[in-house]
Design a protein around this motif. Structure first.
Motif, PDB file in Angstrom:
ATOM      1  N   SER A  98       0.822  -1.202   0.000  1.00  0.00           N
ATOM      2  CA  SER A  98       0.000   0.000   0.000  1.00  0.00           C
ATOM      3  C   SER A  98       0.860   1.258   0.000  1.00  0.00           C
ATOM      4  N   TYR A  99       0.250   2.342  -0.459  1.00  0.00           N
ATOM      5  CA  TYR A  99       0.934   3.635  -0.526  1.00  0.00           C
ATOM      6  C   TYR A  99      -0.041   4.743  -0.163  1.00  0.00           C
ATOM      7  N   ARG A 100       0.497   5.910   0.136  1.00  0.00           N
ATOM      8  CA  ARG A 100      -0.306   7.093   0.401  1.00  0.00           C
ATOM      9  C   ARG A 100      -0.245   8.003  -0.824  1.00  0.00           C
ATOM     10  N   GLU A 101      -1.261   8.833  -0.987  1.00  0.00           N
ATOM     11  CA  GLU A 101      -1.334   9.685  -2.171  1.00  0.00           C
ATOM     12  C   GLU A 101      -0.698  11.055  -1.974  1.00  0.00           C
ATOM     13  N   SER A 102      -0.487  11.479  -0.704  1.00  0.00           N
ATOM     14  CA  SER A 102       0.064  12.828  -0.506  1.00  0.00           C
ATOM     15  C   SER A 102       0.946  12.939   0.731  1.00  0.00           C
ATOM     16  N   SER A 103       1.656  11.864   1.087  1.00  0.00           N
ATOM     17  CA  SER A 103       2.570  11.910   2.232  1.00  0.00           C
ATOM     18  C   SER A 103       3.993  12.156   1.748  1.00  0.00           C
ATOM     19  N   VAL A 104       4.205  13.350   1.202  1.00  0.00           N
ATOM     20  CA  VAL A 104       5.519  13.746   0.686  1.00  0.00           C
ATOM     21  C   VAL A 104       6.481  13.906   1.871  1.00  0.00           C
ATOM     22  N   ASP A 128      -7.365  13.568   3.814  1.00  0.00           N
ATOM     23  CA  ASP A 128      -5.952  13.258   3.636  1.00  0.00           C
ATOM     24  C   ASP A 128      -5.171  14.554   3.850  1.00  0.00           C
ATOM     25  N   HIS A 129      -3.837  14.468   3.729  1.00  0.00           N
ATOM     26  CA  HIS A 129      -3.020  15.643   4.036  1.00  0.00           C
ATOM     27  C   HIS A 129      -3.257  16.793   3.058  1.00  0.00           C
ATOM     28  N   ALA A 130      -3.448  16.464   1.796  1.00  0.00           N
ATOM     29  CA  ALA A 130      -3.712  17.509   0.806  1.00  0.00           C
ATOM     30  C   ALA A 130      -5.027  18.224   1.120  1.00  0.00           C
ATOM     31  N   ASP A 131      -6.020  17.463   1.552  1.00  0.00           N
ATOM     32  CA  ASP A 131      -7.318  18.038   1.902  1.00  0.00           C
ATOM     33  C   ASP A 131      -7.209  18.926   3.143  1.00  0.00           C
ATOM     34  N   SER A 132      -6.402  18.499   4.112  1.00  0.00           N
ATOM     35  CA  SER A 132      -6.200  19.300   5.319  1.00  0.00           C
ATOM     36  C   SER A 132      -5.508  20.618   4.999  1.00  0.00           C
ATOM     37  N   MET A 133      -4.539  20.582   4.096  1.00  0.00           N
ATOM     38  CA  MET A 133      -3.873  21.819   3.678  1.00  0.00           C
ATOM     39  C   MET A 133      -4.863  22.736   2.962  1.00  0.00           C
TER      40      MET A 133
END
Length: 300
Positions: free
Chosen positions: A44-50, A184-189
Motif C-alpha cells: 500500500s501507498y499514500r497519495e500525498s505523504s511527501v 488526507d493531508h492535501a485536503d487538510s492543507m
C-alpha cells in the motif's frame, strides 16, 4: 544493478482505483506463505505523504516506497519467485490499519507512527524516521506558535495521532481550539488554503513536503514548537514472526550498506518530484543514533 523499487514495482504492477476485495475476517496466514500461494504481494501507498509515499504522474514514489522496494526484492529472493506480482493499493490515514489487519495489504509503506496503541492491532518494522507535530500556516496569518491559535480552527487529518495530540494540547493549555479534519493531508492543507482553518497541525516533515510542492511555497511557513517526537515505521500484520524478521533484516541491511543514507539524501536533501524542489531537511541526531542500533521501539 537495477534499482530495487523499479524492478519490484514496474515489472508487474497493478494500481487499484478502489479497495481490493478484503477478507471478511482478520488474515491469519503467514505473509510469505500467502505470497507463495497467490504469486503476489500487496503493497500500500499514500497519495500525498511527501516525501515518504505519494503520487507523481499517478505512480507511487517516495522514501518509504524505496525502502519497501528493497523488501519486495527480499521476498522475491526468499520465495525464489523473481516474477512475483506486486499489487499496489492506495490507503488513507483512516483505513490503513484495517486493511493491514484483514489482509487486503501486506505492507503499508506510508508515514505511519509506530505507537503502543496501534501495536495492539498491527506490527511494525524497525523505525526509519522521527518527527514531531508542528503547524503549517500562511505567512500572512501572523501565527508563530501555539498560543496564537487561541479560539481558532485548526485542521488535521482523519485517522492520525495528531488529532488526539491537538485536542489534548488545546484542552491542557486552554486554547479553546476547534479541530477539524481533512480526509488526507492535501485536503487538510486545502482547509487552510481556503481559510476554513488558520493552521494545519501535522508531523513537521510532511508539512515541509506539502509546502515545497505548493503552488506558491513562499506564501507558507512551518511554525510552532514540536509537541512530541514520534517514530515512523512500515506496518505489517501481527503474529507473523518470519515475515517480520525478513523485513527487519532487509532494512538493517539497507542501513549497514549505506543505502539508507543515500536514500535519505535523495528524498530529503535533493530536488524531488513533482516540482523538483528540495526539502533541505538534514538527518536528525535522533535518527543518526537510531541507525547505530536500529529498533522497533514504539512511541508511548
Amino acid at each position: 544493478m537495477p534499482h530495487p523499487l523499479r524492478t519490484a514495482f514496474c515489472l508487474a504492477i497493478t494500481v487499484a482505483a478502489g479497495v481490493l476485495p478484503a477478507a471478511q475476517a482478520q488474515e491469519t496466514r503467514p505473509t510469505l506463505a500467502k505470497a507463495a500461494e497467490t504469486g503476489s504481494l500487496r503493497v500500500s501507498y499514500r497519495e500525498s505523504s511527501v516525501p515518504f509515499s505519494y503520487l507523481d504522474n499517478n505512480k507511487p514514489v517516495g522514501f518509504a516506497m524505496d525502502l519497501c522496494g528493497h523488501i519486495v526484492e527480499a521476498v522475491k529472493t526468499r520465495l525464489k519467485k523473481p516474477d512475483l506480482k506486486v499489487e499496489m493499493q492506495p490507503v488513507t490515514s483512516a483505513n490503513r490499519i484495517p486493511l493491514v489487519v484483514n489482509g487486503t495489504v501486506d505492507l503499508e509503506c506510508g508515514s505511519t507512527t509506530n505507537n503502543t496503541v496501534r501495536r495492539e492491532q498491527v506490527e511494525f518494522a524497525i523505525n526509519h524516521f522521527y518527527t514531531g507535530t508542528r503547524l503549517l500556516v500562511k505567512k500572512a496569518s501572523g501565527i508563530k506558535n501555539w498560543p496564537d491559535l487561541k479560539g481558532k480552527k485548526v485542521a488535521t487529518t482523519t485517522g492520525t495521532t495528531n488529532f488526539q495530540v491537538l485536542r489534548k494540547y488545546g484542552q491542557e493549555m486552554k486554547l479553546d481550539l476547534e479541530v477539524i479534519s481533512g480526509k488526507d493531508h492535501a485536503d487538510s492543507m486545502l482547509l487552510v488554503d481556503s481559510d476554513r482553518a488558520v493552521a494545519f497541525g501535522m508531523d513537521d516533515i510532511l508539512l515541509y513536503g506539502l509546502m515545497a510542492n505548493a503552488k506558491n511555497p513562499a506564501e507558507w511557513d512551518v511554525v510552532g514548537d514540536p509537541l512530541q517526537v514520534e517514530p515512523y515505521a512500515i506496518m505489517l500484520r501481527k503474529n507473523d514472526p518470519e515475515f517480520k524478521k525478513l523485513v527487519d533484516d532487509t532494512l538493517k541491511g539497507v542501513i549497514a550498506s549505506g543505502e539508507f543514507e543515500k536514500l535519505y539524501k535523495k528524498w530529503f536533501q535533493s530536488p524531488i518530484p513533482p516540482r523538483n524542489v528540495s526539502l533541505n531537511v538534514p538527518m536528525s541526531e535522533q535518527l543518526r543514533q537510531h541507525l547505530k542500533t536500529p529498533t522497533d521501539k514504539p512511541a508511548l
